[in-house]
Write an enzyme that holds these catalytic residues in place. Structure first.
Site, PDB file in Angstrom:
ATOM      1  N   LYS A 102       0.582  -1.256   0.092  1.00 60.40           N
ATOM      2  CA  LYS A 102       0.055  -0.052   0.046  1.00 60.40           C
ATOM      3  C   LYS A 102       0.695   1.300   0.056  1.00 60.40           C
ATOM      4  CE  LYS A 102      -2.156  -1.251   3.920  1.00 60.40           C
ATOM      5  NZ  LYS A 102      -1.335  -2.575   4.126  1.00 60.40           N
ATOM      6  N   ARG A 110     -10.020   0.811   8.715  1.00 61.82           N
ATOM      7  CA  ARG A 110      -9.364  -0.485   9.046  1.00 61.82           C
ATOM      8  C   ARG A 110     -10.271  -1.439   9.792  1.00 61.82           C
ATOM      9  NH1 ARG A 110      -3.843   0.319   8.898  1.00 61.82           N
ATOM     10  NH2 ARG A 110      -2.385  -1.355   9.135  1.00 61.82           N
ATOM     11  N   ARG A 170      11.609  -5.127   5.497  1.00 59.23           N
ATOM     12  CA  ARG A 170      11.107  -3.760   5.221  1.00 59.23           C
ATOM     13  C   ARG A 170      12.165  -2.895   5.703  1.00 59.23           C
ATOM     14  NH1 ARG A 170       5.070  -1.706   5.425  1.00 59.23           N
ATOM     15  NH2 ARG A 170       5.106  -2.478   7.587  1.00 59.23           N
ATOM     16  N   ARG A 217      10.882  -0.318  11.199  1.00 65.92           N
ATOM     17  CA  ARG A 217      10.028  -0.249  12.225  1.00 65.92           C
ATOM     18  C   ARG A 217      10.162  -1.134  13.232  1.00 65.92           C
ATOM     19  NH1 ARG A 217       4.671   0.454   8.601  1.00 65.92           N
ATOM     20  NH2 ARG A 217       3.866  -0.869  10.284  1.00 65.92           N
ATOM     21  N   ARG A 238      -0.542  -8.699  13.409  1.00 71.52           N
ATOM     22  CA  ARG A 238      -1.205  -7.962  12.626  1.00 71.52           C
ATOM     23  C   ARG A 238      -1.975  -8.241  11.409  1.00 71.52           C
ATOM     24  NH1 ARG A 238       4.312  -5.026  11.326  1.00 71.52           N
ATOM     25  NH2 ARG A 238       3.192  -3.757   9.558  1.00 71.52           N
TER      26      ARG A 238
HETATM   27  P1  ADP Z   1       1.091  -1.678   7.454  1.00 67.87           P
HETATM   28  O1  ADP Z   1       1.903  -1.025   6.688  1.00 67.87           O
HETATM   29  O2  ADP Z   1       1.686  -3.023   8.102  1.00 67.87           O
HETATM   30  O3  ADP Z   1      -0.335  -1.993   7.118  1.00 67.87           O
HETATM   31  P2  ADP Z   1       0.369   0.623   9.013  1.00 67.87           P
HETATM   32  O4  ADP Z   1       1.718   1.436   8.947  1.00 67.87           O
HETATM   33  O5  ADP Z   1      -0.813   1.021   8.264  1.00 67.87           O
HETATM   34  O6  ADP Z   1       0.744  -0.975   8.979  1.00 67.87           O
HETATM   35  O7  ADP Z   1      -0.255   0.519  10.692  1.00 67.87           O
HETATM   36  C1  ADP Z   1       0.691   0.241  11.624  1.00 67.87           C
HETATM   37  C2  ADP Z   1      -0.137   0.301  12.997  1.00 67.87           C
HETATM   38  O8  ADP Z   1      -0.875   1.497  13.318  1.00 67.87           O
HETATM   39  C3  ADP Z   1      -1.255  -0.969  12.937  1.00 67.87           C
HETATM   40  O9  ADP Z   1      -0.544  -2.175  13.527  1.00 67.87           O
HETATM   41  C4  ADP Z   1      -2.096  -0.421  13.864  1.00 67.87           C
HETATM   42  O10 ADP Z   1      -1.569  -0.784  15.397  1.00 67.87           O
HETATM   43  C5  ADP Z   1      -2.120   1.124  13.817  1.00 67.87           C
HETATM   44  N1  ADP Z   1      -3.003   1.586  12.697  1.00 67.87           N
HETATM   45  C6  ADP Z   1      -2.806   2.281  11.674  1.00 67.87           C
HETATM   46  N2  ADP Z   1      -3.917   2.732  11.165  1.00 67.87           N
HETATM   47  C7  ADP Z   1      -4.931   2.379  11.878  1.00 67.87           C
HETATM   48  C8  ADP Z   1      -6.356   2.203  11.738  1.00 67.87           C
HETATM   49  N3  ADP Z   1      -7.125   2.954  10.742  1.00 67.87           N
HETATM   50  N4  ADP Z   1      -7.137   1.786  12.834  1.00 67.87           N
HETATM   51  C9  ADP Z   1      -6.468   1.426  13.855  1.00 67.87           C
HETATM   52  N5  ADP Z   1      -5.130   1.118  14.001  1.00 67.87           N
HETATM   53  C10 ADP Z   1      -4.286   1.815  13.038  1.00 67.87           C
HETATM   54  P1  ADP Z   2       2.295  -1.819   3.247  1.00 64.96           P
HETATM   55  O1  ADP Z   2       1.999  -0.148   3.174  1.00 64.96           O
HETATM   56  O2  ADP Z   2       0.872  -2.413   2.467  1.00 64.96           O
HETATM   57  O3  ADP Z   2       2.302  -2.507   4.658  1.00 64.96           O
HETATM   58  P2  ADP Z   2       4.653  -1.657   1.762  1.00 64.96           P
HETATM   59  O4  ADP Z   2       4.379  -0.666   0.688  1.00 64.96           O
HETATM   60  O5  ADP Z   2       5.485  -0.713   3.054  1.00 64.96           O
HETATM   61  O6  ADP Z   2       3.469  -2.410   2.375  1.00 64.96           O
HETATM   62  O7  ADP Z   2       5.677  -2.968   1.382  1.00 64.96           O
HETATM   63  C1  ADP Z   2       5.976  -3.992   2.251  1.00 64.96           C
HETATM   64  C2  ADP Z   2       7.314  -4.383   1.979  1.00 64.96           C
HETATM   65  O8  ADP Z   2       7.510  -4.999   0.606  1.00 64.96           O
HETATM   66  C3  ADP Z   2       8.528  -3.070   1.654  1.00 64.96           C
HETATM   67  O9  ADP Z   2       9.593  -3.492   2.161  1.00 64.96           O
HETATM   68  C4  ADP Z   2       8.588  -2.912   0.189  1.00 64.96           C
HETATM   69  O10 ADP Z   2       9.779  -2.465  -0.415  1.00 64.96           O
HETATM   70  C5  ADP Z   2       8.133  -4.474  -0.605  1.00 64.96           C
HETATM   71  N1  ADP Z   2       7.306  -4.359  -1.544  1.00 64.96           N
HETATM   72  C6  ADP Z   2       6.252  -3.420  -1.990  1.00 64.96           C
HETATM   73  N2  ADP Z   2       5.829  -3.986  -3.255  1.00 64.96           N
HETATM   74  C7  ADP Z   2       6.429  -5.032  -3.617  1.00 64.96           C
HETATM   75  C8  ADP Z   2       6.492  -5.886  -4.569  1.00 64.96           C
HETATM   76  N3  ADP Z   2       5.413  -5.638  -5.679  1.00 64.96           N
HETATM   77  N4  ADP Z   2       7.401  -7.096  -4.566  1.00 64.96           N
HETATM   78  C9  ADP Z   2       8.310  -7.342  -3.815  1.00 64.96           C
HETATM   79  N5  ADP Z   2       8.337  -6.516  -2.502  1.00 64.96           N
HETATM   80  C10 ADP Z   2       7.553  -5.212  -2.340  1.00 64.96           C
END
Ligand code: ADP
Ligand code: ADP
Ligand code: ZN
Length: 215
Positions: free
Chosen positions: A13, A87, A126, A160, A171
């Site tokens: 994302k 979420r 990551r 992170r 998660r």
């Molecule tokens: P990821 O990149 O792994 O999808 P995020 O960076 O979006 O994770 O979120 C990290 C953490 O922040 C989540 O595990 C949760 O604890 C909290 N969080 C983020 N967005 C939300 C939301 N919309 N509602 C509740 N908790 C959230």
């Molecule tokens: P999210 O925001 O959904 O948690 P991220 O965009 O941070 O996910 O991506 C999670 C990890 O996977 C990062 O280390 C990113 O560089 C890697 N990544 C993202 N897209 C791809 C892909 N298409 N193939 C392989 N690795 C990816």
């Protein structure tokens, strides 16, 4: 244009938001990023959120909703990409009302799908640029020149604290239990598109582009 990106942690994302922002002049609103800022500032919200984030649990809806509403207003009418919000079903319902109140429309909800083992592999590798936030992966998405950020040239990177195997599993559980139930809600509203998140970053972006341009 206003978009929501949905998908399990690690689906891509954040990575795809970077591309979308550049290609379509959109503003990314990541609730995870906002919460990490709050924890750095050691605000009351940040302290409360940190414990939950490190346990891989969601932060309560009321705190998230209070935080995001003002941030949408701050974009002053620019198109937004909501990354990591909503979420829960409650957040999705409040968002609908919020968009009506703000006179905004939701163009597309894009779900990025990846298989479970990939979630763990992506999260545990990551890292991101400490200066500009550009995201990388130690195997799948390395900087072009080792240890130098492609975008800003910085040599400082961060990881992170919640990107470890154990927290990643909780998660993922939170995603299945609390977030995936939103999908039928957007499906029923005719807003949902699903893309395969496997393949290279460019390949996945091409799939998303097709949806956005047809939206
Ligand atoms: P990821 O990149 O792994 O999808 P995020 O960076 O979006 O994770 O979120 C990290 C953490 O922040 C989540 O595990 C949760 O604890 C909290 N969080 C983020 N967005 C939300 C939301 N919309 N509602 C509740 N908790 C959230
Ligand atoms: P999210 O925001 O959904 O948690 P991220 O965009 O941070 O996910 O991506 C999670 C990890 O996977 C990062 O280390 C990113 O560089 C890697 N990544 C993202 N897209 C791809 C892909 N298409 N193939 C392989 N690795 C990816
Ligand atoms: Zn950088």
């Amino acid at each position: 244009m206003n978009l929501i990106l949905l998908g399990p942690p690690g689906a891509g994302k954040g990575t795809q938001s970077e591309r979308l922002m550049d290609a379509y002049d959109l503003v990314q609103l990541s609730t995870g990023e906002m919460l990490r800022q709050e924890t750095k500032l050691k605000s009351k919200l940040g302290d409360e959120a940190k414990v939950l984030m490190d346990a891989g649990k969601l932060v309560p809806d009321d705190l998230i909703i209070a935080m995001i509403s003002g941030r949408i207003d701050d974009t002053k009418g620019a198109g937004v990409i909501l990354d990591g919000f909503p979420r829960t079903t409650a957040q999705a319902e409040v968002l609908d009302q919020m968009l009506v109140d703000k006179g905004m429309q939701l163009d597309r909800v894009i779900q990025i799908e990846i298989p479970e083992p990939e979630v763990i592999a992506r999260l545990t590798g990551r890292f991101s640029c400490a200066k500009c936030g550009t995201g990388y992966h130690e195997v799948f998405n390395k900087p072009k020149v080792a240890e130098i950020c492609d975008k800003c040239g910085s040599k400082e990177f961060v990881r992170r604290s919640d990107d470890n195997v154990e927290t990643a599993r909780s998660r993922l559980r939170a995603y299945h239990e609390q977030t995936a139930p939103i999908l039928p809600y957007y499906e029923a509203a005719g807003r949902l598109s699903t893309v395969d998140g496997m393949g290279g970053v460019d390949q996945v972006f091409a799939r998303i582009k097709e949806i956005v341009e047809g939206a």
